[in-house]
Structure formats: C-alpha cells, structure tokens
Design a protein around this motif. Structure first.
Motif, PDB file in Angstrom:
ATOM      1  N   TYR A 130       0.023  -5.983   6.181  1.00 18.77           N
ATOM      2  CA  TYR A 130      -1.396  -5.681   6.410  1.00 18.77           C
ATOM      3  C   TYR A 130      -2.044  -5.131   5.146  1.00 18.77           C
ATOM      4  CZ  TYR A 130      -0.591  -6.235  11.434  1.00 18.77           C
ATOM      5  OH  TYR A 130      -0.295  -6.732  12.684  1.00 18.77           O
ATOM      6  N   LYS A 131      -1.251  -4.420   4.364  1.00 19.74           N
ATOM      7  CA  LYS A 131      -1.808  -3.878   3.124  1.00 19.74           C
ATOM      8  C   LYS A 131      -2.215  -5.002   2.165  1.00 19.74           C
ATOM      9  CE  LYS A 131      -0.713  -0.669  -0.626  1.00 19.74           C
ATOM     10  NZ  LYS A 131       0.298   0.242  -1.209  1.00 19.74           N
ATOM     11  N   ASP A 136      -7.869  -8.901   0.595  1.00 17.41           N
ATOM     12  CA  ASP A 136      -8.788 -10.050   0.701  1.00 17.41           C
ATOM     13  C   ASP A 136      -9.533 -10.065   2.025  1.00 17.41           C
ATOM     14  OD1 ASP A 136      -7.840 -10.922  -1.756  1.00 17.41           O
ATOM     15  OD2 ASP A 136      -6.215 -12.083  -0.857  1.00 17.41           O
ATOM     16  N   ASP A 137      -9.524  -8.909   2.698  1.00 20.61           N
ATOM     17  CA  ASP A 137     -10.178  -8.773   4.015  1.00 20.61           C
ATOM     18  C   ASP A 137      -9.556  -9.708   5.043  1.00 20.61           C
ATOM     19  OD1 ASP A 137     -11.921  -6.838   3.071  1.00 20.61           O
ATOM     20  OD2 ASP A 137     -13.400  -8.330   2.424  1.00 20.61           O
ATOM     21  N   GLY A 138      -8.214  -9.955   4.898  1.00 19.14           N
ATOM     22  CA  GLY A 138      -7.521 -10.787   5.877  1.00 19.14           C
ATOM     23  C   GLY A 138      -7.367 -10.078   7.200  1.00 19.14           C
ATOM     24  N   VAL A 139      -7.291  -8.729   7.179  1.00 19.17           N
ATOM     25  CA  VAL A 139      -7.265  -7.895   8.392  1.00 19.17           C
ATOM     26  C   VAL A 139      -8.282  -6.786   8.205  1.00 19.17           C
ATOM     27  CG1 VAL A 139      -4.860  -8.404   8.956  1.00 19.17           C
ATOM     28  CG2 VAL A 139      -5.419  -6.445   7.502  1.00 19.17           C
ATOM     29  N   SER A 140      -8.719  -6.276   9.319  1.00 22.98           N
ATOM     30  CA  SER A 140      -9.711  -5.202   9.237  1.00 22.98           C
ATOM     31  C   SER A 140      -9.057  -3.908   8.787  1.00 22.98           C
ATOM     32  CB  SER A 140     -10.380  -5.013  10.604  1.00 22.98           C
ATOM     33  OG  SER A 140      -9.426  -4.560  11.540  1.00 22.98           O
ATOM     34  N   ARG A 141      -9.895  -3.058   8.305  1.00 26.85           N
ATOM     35  CA  ARG A 141      -9.406  -1.737   7.875  1.00 26.85           C
ATOM     36  C   ARG A 141      -8.872  -0.970   9.064  1.00 26.85           C
ATOM     37  NH1 ARG A 141      -7.397   0.548   3.342  1.00 26.85           N
ATOM     38  NH2 ARG A 141      -7.505   2.812   3.553  1.00 26.85           N
ATOM     39  N   TYR A 144      -5.282  -1.979   9.819  1.00 26.89           N
ATOM     40  CA  TYR A 144      -4.364  -1.392   8.819  1.00 26.89           C
ATOM     41  C   TYR A 144      -4.113   0.085   9.122  1.00 26.89           C
ATOM     42  CZ  TYR A 144      -2.617   0.396   4.386  1.00 26.89           C
ATOM     43  OH  TYR A 144      -1.865   1.028   3.422  1.00 26.89           O
ATOM     44  N   ASP A 145      -5.200   0.823   9.472  1.00 26.24           N
ATOM     45  CA  ASP A 145      -5.025   2.264   9.763  1.00 26.24           C
ATOM     46  C   ASP A 145      -4.186   2.470  11.015  1.00 26.24           C
ATOM     47  OD1 ASP A 145      -6.532   2.847   7.551  1.00 26.24           O
ATOM     48  OD2 ASP A 145      -8.412   3.135   8.664  1.00 26.24           O
ATOM     49  N   GLN A 147      -1.801   0.517  12.085  1.00 24.34           N
ATOM     50  CA  GLN A 147      -0.404   0.257  11.733  1.00 24.34           C
ATOM     51  C   GLN A 147       0.200   1.428  10.958  1.00 24.34           C
ATOM     52  OE1 GLN A 147       1.183  -2.320  12.929  1.00 24.34           O
ATOM     53  NE2 GLN A 147       3.142  -1.783  11.951  1.00 24.34           N
ATOM     54  N   GLN A 148      -0.609   2.039  10.102  1.00 25.27           N
ATOM     55  CA  GLN A 148      -0.136   3.218   9.353  1.00 25.27           C
ATOM     56  C   GLN A 148       0.192   4.363  10.304  1.00 25.27           C
ATOM     57  OE1 GLN A 148       0.213   3.706   5.675  1.00 25.27           O
ATOM     58  NE2 GLN A 148       1.443   5.284   6.708  1.00 25.27           N
ATOM     59  N   ALA A 149      -0.632   4.539  11.318  1.00 28.26           N
ATOM     60  CA  ALA A 149      -0.380   5.595  12.306  1.00 28.26           C
ATOM     61  C   ALA A 149       0.887   5.321  13.099  1.00 28.26           C
ATOM     62  CB  ALA A 149      -1.583   5.710  13.238  1.00 28.26           C
ATOM     63  N   LEU A 150       1.116   4.003  13.417  1.00 30.36           N
ATOM     64  CA  LEU A 150       2.330   3.650  14.148  1.00 30.36           C
ATOM     65  C   LEU A 150       3.566   3.969  13.317  1.00 30.36           C
ATOM     66  CD1 LEU A 150       3.749   2.387  16.559  1.00 30.36           C
ATOM     67  CD2 LEU A 150       3.437   0.124  15.474  1.00 30.36           C
ATOM     68  N   VAL A 151       3.504   3.673  12.028  1.00 32.01           N
ATOM     69  CA  VAL A 151       4.640   3.990  11.150  1.00 32.01           C
ATOM     70  C   VAL A 151       4.888   5.497  11.132  1.00 32.01           C
ATOM     71  CG1 VAL A 151       5.423   3.997   8.755  1.00 32.01           C
ATOM     72  CG2 VAL A 151       4.409   1.935   9.738  1.00 32.01           C
ATOM     73  N   ASN A 152       3.844   6.311  10.999  1.00 31.57           N
ATOM     74  CA  ASN A 152       3.988   7.774  10.985  1.00 31.57           C
ATOM     75  C   ASN A 152       4.571   8.281  12.303  1.00 31.57           C
ATOM     76  OD1 ASN A 152       2.917   7.780   8.403  1.00 31.57           O
ATOM     77  ND2 ASN A 152       0.826   8.249   9.096  1.00 31.57           N
ATOM     78  N   GLN A 153       4.123   7.656  13.398  1.00 32.83           N
ATOM     79  CA  GLN A 153       4.631   8.058  14.713  1.00 32.83           C
ATOM     80  C   GLN A 153       6.117   7.778  14.840  1.00 32.83           C
ATOM     81  OE1 GLN A 153       2.606   6.174  17.984  1.00 32.83           O
ATOM     82  NE2 GLN A 153       4.033   6.991  19.515  1.00 32.83           N
ATOM     83  N   LEU A 154       6.541   6.617  14.407  1.00 33.62           N
ATOM     84  CA  LEU A 154       7.948   6.265  14.502  1.00 33.62           C
ATOM     85  C   LEU A 154       8.799   7.126  13.573  1.00 33.62           C
ATOM     86  CD1 LEU A 154       7.627   2.373  14.735  1.00 33.62           C
ATOM     87  CD2 LEU A 154       8.280   3.976  16.557  1.00 33.62           C
TER      88      LEU A 154
END
Length: 389
Positions: A130-131, A136-141, A144-145, A147-154
């Motif tokens: 996602y990063k 290139d704006d392939g995914v929304s901001r 991405y945020d 997914q970052q929260a999911l990583v922190n949670q895990l």
C-alpha cells in the motif's frame, strides 16, 4: 635456861631452812610457757605475664538466613527430593508440584503468539504494498492508514502473547521448588500427594543456614565506646562462644571463635543495654540456632602484669592487702586491685616472685609464724586459658 631456849630456836630455824632447801631441790620443774603455734598455710608465687582483659555476656545463636519453603502456585505435591535434616545448597531442587495445567497454558500462549505473528507478517507485506501504491494514488490515504493501524495492533497482540508466555514460564518455574539458601532442611509438615495452596501459611519445611552463623548479645551501654573501637580494628575483635549461660564460668566447652560484626543502631532505654552481633564459622555445627551461649570478648591486654589467684587478695575496711611470706613469718602488704575476674587478679604493690598466702589467712596477723604446707608454691596459670596476644 635462856641459852637452852636460844639453842632450841636456832635449831628449829635451821631445820626450816634445810627443809626449804631440800624442797626447792626436789620439787618438779614448772611448765614452761608454750611457744606460739605455727599456722599452716598454702602459698603462691606472684607471676608476671601479659594478661588479656575480657567482657562476658549472654548471647543467643541466630541463623544468618532462615527461609520457610512455601508453594507459590496451587497444585498437588508430586515429589519430595530431600530428607529432613539434609544439608542443601542454593539452587538445589527440593520438591516438585504437578505442572500439567501450567504447561498447557504455556503451550496455548505460544500457539496464540504464532498465530498473531503470522497475521502480522501478512499485514506488514500489505502495508509495504500500500505504501508503494499510495505514491501514485493507487490506494487512498485512508486505506494506507488503516493498514498501518492493523500492523500496530498485531504487534501489540504479539507483545501480549509474549508476556503471557513469560508469565506461564514463571508459573511453571514455581512448580520446581529450589532452595533459596544453603543450609539444613527442617522437619517437614506435608507429604507427597497433598494439595498445596499459596494461602497455606505453615509451609512445607524450613531451610536454615548453619555455617556461618551469628550470635546476638547485649552488653551494658557503658561498653558502647569499647565496642565501637573493637569493631573499627582490622580485623575486628575476636569473640568466643562457650556452652551454657553462666557468665561467672566461661571455662566450659568452647563452641567457636568468631569476630564482632555489628552494633545495633540504638540503645534499649528499658534495660540500658546495647545489642551487638558476632559472626562465627561453624563447620562442626557446634553452634545451633536458638541456643543460649556465653560470649567472651577480649577488650585489652595488660603487658607484664602481676597476677595472683582471686583468693590471695584480702579486703580490709578501706583497702586491699595480702600476706607476704618473710622467712617463717608473714607481713601485711597493702596492694591496689587493677583488674579482677573469676580466674585471676592483677595487683600492684608487690614484686614478681614474692610468695603470698593463698589459703589459711583467717588465723593470720602481722608477724604470725607460719608453716607452709608440703606442696610446692602454685604458679599462676589462669591467664593462659584465654587467647594469647
């Protein structure tokens, strides 16, 4: 007629004189005045030697470490690996508690950690993807945020799983009861097969350190300056322990020799005493926790002192004195008492080698004739019973 009477009178007088002379010659001799009887006595010779001074007191033997072994987890006692009275070392396994339930919890925590680590790995791969797409704006901001929260949670979940594993391992270690000190095992209170609870206050048994060991004692507060000086010496002053609790007799079995280790931080206002402690090496285990002993501390040494047994020195109305032998008579010599204990006195006022009366003084006076009993004069040996300087 008158001449005849005169002759008769003279003849009578002469007869009386002759009879008196015969009586004086023939009478039994009168008893002579009895000579003074010699008083039988025993004597000792004054010795010159170095004499250590001591102070004595009553002490109680204490273990430096004594631990009651109690369970830290609930469970069935499956094994007892030591016997009563056995000597153990720090870290030795003493007993074991059933650990199956704790091991199951540990396995469960490890499995949960593995699951969360797998989920975290996938989440981190997606976050990296996602990063790259977000550039290139392939995914929304927002995506991405999230997914970052999911990583922190895990990551937090895996840390929690690791903490659960650590806690289970600690609980598992409690099922192996190991000795916290080196010492002797006491009488046990439970047997194998009993269910143990952490709320039990009695414990399984105790482990008490025997070697080294300590003796705690109390002395009058006037001894505080002396104790402080003895503690400051290098090495600290030696302390001897004797069997029993009789300070008037410290000639019994010596249980050990240690050194002064500490003085309490306050004086007991109720008794006016200061507590102190001495530490002893006890390889022979002669000193036992709870035992009452007599302690003896050497506080000073009198160099070249004049020493006599206690029975030699007599006390008058205002001074001390001794009976000194001079030829076959005695003379009274005033002396000063420098130091005294149950075994010997240090005096001044006589010379080394002087013979002094040690027994039989009750019948003596100045100039009295004496008869020294046949045994040779005693030599002072009492000072040699203590430690030599």
């Amino acid at each position: 007629m008158r001449n005849r009477k005169t002759v008769v009178v003279l003849a009578g007088v002469l007869a009386v004189i002759v009879a008196g002379g015969l009586w004086l010659q023939l009478k039994p001799p009168g008893a002579k005045l009895a000579a003074p009887t010699a008083v039988p006595v025993r004597v000792v010779s004054v010795a010159r030697q170095d004499v250590p001074r001591h102070v004595t007191g009553i002490g109680s033997v204490l273990s430096l470490h004594s631990v009651v072994i109690r369970p830290q987890v609930d469970g069935i006692l499956t094994r007892l690996l030591v016997k009563e009275g056995q000597l153990v070392k720090t870290g030795d396994l003493l007993a074991a508690i059933d650990d199956r339930s704790i091991r199951a919890s540990l396995d469960q925590a490890r499995a949960q950690l593995a699951q969360n680590q797998a989920q975290l790995q996938v989440a981190q791969v997606n976050l990296q993807r996602y990063k790259l797409l977000s550039v290139d704006d392939g995914v929304s901001r927002q995506t991405y945020d999230q997914q970052q929260a999911l990583v922190n949670q895990l990551k937090a979940s895996t840390q929690g799983n690791q903490a659960a594993i650590d806690a289970a391992q600690v609980q598992l270690s409690y099922t192996q009861i190991r000795s916290p000190v080196s010492g002797r095992v006491g009488i046990r209170t439970v047997d194998e097969g009993n269910f143990l609870r952490t709320s039990d206050t009695q414990g399984l048994f105790s482990v008490t350190q025997i070697d080294p060991i300590a003796v705690e004692f109390s002395l009058p507060q006037q001894m505080l300056p002396s104790l402080q000086g003895l503690l400051a010496t290098s090495p600290p002053a030696s302390v001897e322990a004797y069997l029993g609790a009789d300070t008037d007799s410290v000639t019994g079995d010596r249980l050990g020799e240690g050194h002064l280790s500490l003085i309490d931080n306050q004086i007991d206002t109720n008794t006016g005493t200061i507590r102190a402690k001495a530490e002893f090496d006890n390889p022979g285990q002669k000193l036992w926790p709870g035992q009452l002993v007599t302690i003896k501390i050497r506080t000073a040494v009198d160099k070249g002192a004049l020493v006599v047994p206690p029975g030699v020195v007599q006390r008058g109305l205002d001074k001390h004195f001794v009976y000194r032998v001079k030829d076959d008579q005695v003379e009274i010599v005033p002396v000063q008492m420098v130091y005294q204990d149950s075994g010997q006195n240090i005096i001044q006022g006589v010379q080394a080698g002087d013979r002094l009366v040690s027994d039989g003084q009750s019948r003596l006076k100045a100039g009295a004739r004496i008869e020294v009993l046949s045994e040779p004069p005693q030599q002072i040996q009492a000072a040699n019973t203590g430690p030599q300087p």
